[in-house]
Design an enzyme around this catalytic site. Structure first.
Site, PDB file in Angstrom:
ATOM      1  N   HIS A 255      38.085 -34.190   3.270  1.00 40.88           N
ATOM      2  CA  HIS A 255      38.627 -33.677   2.281  1.00 40.88           C
ATOM      3  C   HIS A 255      39.881 -33.967   1.251  1.00 40.88           C
ATOM      4  O   HIS A 255      40.721 -33.653   1.052  1.00 40.88           O
ATOM      5  CB  HIS A 255      39.196 -32.339   3.101  1.00 40.88           C
TER       6      HIS A 255
ATOM      7  N   ASP B 256      35.901 -29.303  14.335  1.00 41.94           N
ATOM      8  CA  ASP B 256      36.195 -30.947  13.843  1.00 41.94           C
ATOM      9  C   ASP B 256      37.036 -31.058  12.682  1.00 41.94           C
ATOM     10  O   ASP B 256      36.839 -31.329  11.903  1.00 41.94           O
ATOM     11  CB  ASP B 256      34.334 -31.527  13.458  1.00 41.94           C
TER      12      ASP B 256
ATOM     13  N   HIS C 252       0.876  -0.967  -0.273  1.00 42.72           N
ATOM     14  CA  HIS C 252      -0.321  -0.058  -0.148  1.00 42.72           C
ATOM     15  C   HIS C 252       0.862   1.274  -0.174  1.00 42.72           C
ATOM     16  O   HIS C 252       0.645   2.431   0.259  1.00 42.72           O
ATOM     17  CB  HIS C 252      -0.851   0.437   1.245  1.00 42.72           C
TER      18      HIS C 252
ATOM     19  N   ASP D   9      31.587 -31.317   1.608  1.00 42.69           N
ATOM     20  CA  ASP D   9      31.262 -31.379   2.790  1.00 42.69           C
ATOM     21  C   ASP D   9      28.761 -31.126   2.633  1.00 42.69           C
ATOM     22  O   ASP D   9      29.137 -31.732   4.109  1.00 42.69           O
ATOM     23  CB  ASP D   9      31.703 -29.759   3.850  1.00 42.69           C
TER      24      ASP D   9
ATOM     25  N   HIS E 288      37.519 -34.107  10.738  1.00 45.47           N
ATOM     26  CA  HIS E 288      36.816 -34.811   9.800  1.00 45.47           C
ATOM     27  C   HIS E 288      37.992 -34.282   8.168  1.00 45.47           C
ATOM     28  O   HIS E 288      37.679 -35.124   7.559  1.00 45.47           O
ATOM     29  CB  HIS E 288      35.685 -34.376   8.881  1.00 45.47           C
TER      30      HIS E 288
HETATM   31  S1  FES Z   1       1.029  -1.074   2.924  1.00 46.30           S
HETATM   32 FE1  FES Z   1       0.105  -2.138   3.192  1.00 46.30          FE
HETATM   33  S2  FES Z   1       1.222  -3.919   4.193  1.00 46.30           S
HETATM   34 FE2  FES Z   1       2.980  -2.251   3.789  1.00 46.30          FE
HETATM   35 FE   LIG Z   2      35.059 -29.197   5.624  1.00 44.71          FE
END
Ligand code: FES
Ligand SMILES: [Fe+2]
Lengths: 175, 455
Positions: free
Chosen positions: B221, B213, B111, B363, B216
């Site tokens: 890797h 970790d 709006h 990962d 791992h």
């Molecule tokens: S102006 Fe109506 S929801 Fe933002």
């Molecule tokens: Fe990793």
């Protein structure tokens, strides 16, 4: 490098380059990485840049050190990625993922040099992972291909991924 | 065997025994526990929202999340930073859909209510439809969070008016943080944007991986490590001279050899750069910290920020439901680095820990499948093992925090889940235990610490 517009582009060139794009996709789908590397020029520049969402009217300056890149690879770096995939230690790819690439919207747009063409194409990548999940990624690509004798070699590829948030945990594939 | 469903106010201590070293798998997928995490952890913690360098000028903004709440972070004309809900007070629509940018107004799409960058309501479409007394402009702005504070470039915000100061929240962990935030004159900045990806995993799996970790790395890797280092596997860990340190749920695991992560980054120029500034770093932060920086290390700030000092990836695990998170990653560099070194760091990060990086690719699927498989109705009632290194706690002259010897350890993970439990259990923030008792006290600047710590 100034692009001379191409209209109409020679049919043989369109056919040859389109064939090269399809062949490339098939090699990658079949994990024939050496076959794919053989289609790359030794000066290949392979890039994927980051996209972010900004307002259309936003005129604020670009980032100081250029936009982020996901891929910025030369031939050595691409070979390194291939070596990794072939190492036998990539647990997340064993058993293999199923990847299928569809290439479309191929448009030869310019001929920067006698034996070079600039080509747009669209890639749709369907990726079915080892855990059964499926991800679909789409990307636009702008390439430079160079004709060397009978073969066409990929000299440069700029990839634009159509996702501001990657819908997958990694990009473990070539585009 | 009884398979119980969790009520709204369960006794969370049932879900772990950290002295014994086990966790209940339900904390990784249960929807009720996750809802409580949003209330008790994300709505009450200090949460990272930005790096100062991302919004340097008045009107600069970015959008992010605190927990699952969408927020706008905006730089004001007076240089301060405001953090406000990214939700219109009229019907609640999202007010700003851009990731980042510069603006004077946020205008809602629905709006046309218009807000300035402080969140104040300034006007709306067809304002005449509101009669006198219908609306009080002063009370219908974008809701600002309770507190915003920065630590050496990192901006944090909290919805919790009772939260302690950010300094107290970080506590002795500042001693460690300064290794990445203050290892050179000029501080740090983020460069090159933010990469976002979504993973079908519980957020805690990302945090606990980075908090401790190291274990791992050599297995997960292996392929990435070999491809980056001429076929060599992950270097052996020096269990004598590497540590876990945990402070209030934050944690840093590290070696003291000073080069491991810089080697993994794969950018020799960056290594040269740090070798050049290392003597200065030693003057600035003390010998010990200059040797920790650059070694194989990883760290997390409670609850959901992680980074690799030396490799320079900085990231946040944003919860999106019990079994999903959005990972945001940035590159952090020293502001005073020459541009070509910054460029090198960026390349190195993307090649290692970007989404297409040779390490990162290994990962994600592990965390995703830990999450989904743990959820099986029978599986979820089995315990998970978190006992590694449980007897290796030490007192260390130099290192603050709860310190364990040996980088392969579950100690920081246990520290993280202890803090998780503390926050899930205590209603009153002031009664929350500090773990351990702080050494730094009110020291404002870890560089000015007594010699003991600067060693
Ligand atoms: S102006 Fe109506 S929801 Fe933002
Ligand atoms: Fe990793």
């Amino acid at each position: 490098m100034l692009d001379r517009p191409l209209s109409p582009p020679p049919v043989e060139v369109i056919v040859a380059v389109t064939q090269a794009l399809h062949c490339e996709a098939r090699l990658l789908d079949n994990e024939d990485f050496d076959g794919w590397l053989a289609m790359l020029d030794e000066d290949i520049c392979y890039r994927m840049e980051l996209k972010s969402r900004r307002f259309r009217a936003d005129r604020s300056p670009p980032l100081p050190v250029g936009p982020g890149v996901i891929f910025n690879e030369d031939l050595g770096r691409l070979k390194l990625r291939v070596d990794r995939l072939k190492s036998g230690f990539v647990w997340a790819e064993d058993p293999p993922n199923f990847i299928r690439r569809a290439i479309s919207n191929v448009e030869v747009v310019a001929r920067p040099a006698e034996n070079e063409v600039r080509v747009h194409s669209v890639l749709i990548m369907h990726r079915n992972r080892i855990d059964g999940t499926t991800r679909v990624l789409t990307a636009a690509r702008t390439d430079l291909w160079r004709g060397e004798g009978q073969a066409w070699l990929l000299v440069a590829r700029d990839i634009v991924l159509d996702h501001s948030v990657l819908p997958d945990s990694n990009l473990n594939a070539f585009f | 065997m009884r398979f119980e469903r969790i009520g709204r106010e369960p006794d969370y201590s049932r879900y772990m025994d950290l002295k014994e070293g086990w966790l209940d798998r339900r904390i990784f997928s249960d929807a009720d526990i996750y809802e409580e995490e949003l209330y008790r952890i994300f709505a009450r913690s200090w949460l990272f929202v930005a790096h100062e360098s991302q919004i340097p000028k008045a009107g600069d903004f970015l959008t992010t999340h605190m927990g699952e709440d969408a927020v706008i972070v905006a730089r004001q004309a007076d240089g301060s930073i405001r953090v406000m809900l990214n939700s219109c007070p009229h019907r609640g629509n999202k007010v700003c859909f851009a990731d980042a940018g510069n603006t004077r107004r946020f205008v809602c799409n629905y709006h046309g209510w218009a807000f300035d960058t402080a969140g104040d309501l300034k006007g709306m479409h067809e304002e005449y439809c509101y009669d006198d007394g219908d609306i009080d402009f002063k009370n219908h702005g974008l809701k600002n969070v309770a507190k915003v504070s920065s630590y050496k470039g990192l901006v944090f915000a909290t919805f919790n008016g009772d939260a302690p100061s950010l300094e107290a929240w970080l506590g002795d962990f500042r001693w460690y943080l300064d290794m990445i935030l203050d290892n050179e004159e000029g501080g740090t900045e983020f460069i090159g944007g933010c990469i976002k990806s979504v993973m079908s995993a519980n957020w805690k799996f990302g945090v606990e991986n980075f908090i401790g970790d190291a274990y791992h790395a050599g297995w997960t890797h292996d392929s990435g490590c070999r491809s980056m280092n001429d076929g060599m596997p992950f270097p052996p860990i020096d269990m004598e001279n590497s540590y876990h340190a945990s402070v209030n749920g934050h944690g840093w695991e590290f070696g003291t050899e000073g080069v491991g992560d810089l080697v993994l980054l794969g950018r020799p120029k960056v290594m040269d750069y740090y070798n050049k500034i290392r003597p200065k770093m030693a003057e600035r932060l003390g010998e010990m910290r200059s040797k920790i920086f650059g070694s194989v290390a990883s760290a997390s700030i409670f609850p959901n920020v992680s980074f690799l000092p030396g490799i320079s990836t900085f990231r946040q695990w944003q919860p999106k439901g019990p079994m999903q998170f959005e990972l945001k990653t940035w590159v952090i560099v020293n502001k005073n680095m020459p541009d070509d070194i910054k460029e090198e760091v960026t390349k190195g990060v993307m090649q290692t820990f970007g989404p297409g990086g040779t390490f990162e690719m290994d990962d994600g699927e592990n965390w995703e499948n830990c999450t989904t498989v743990n959820r099986g109705v029978v599986t979820r009632h089995e315990r998970l093992h978190y006992r590694c290194g449980i007897g290796r706690q030490i007192e260390h002259d130099t290192l603050p925090g709860i310190v364990y010897r040996g980088q392969y350890n579950d100690a920081n993970q246990r520290g993280f889940y202890q803090r998780w439990l503390d926050m899930m259990t205590h209603d009153d923030f002031s009664k929350m235990p500090t773990r351990p008792e702080p050494r730094l006290g009110n020291v404002a600047e870890t560089r000015d610490l007594p010699g003991l710590f600067a060693l």
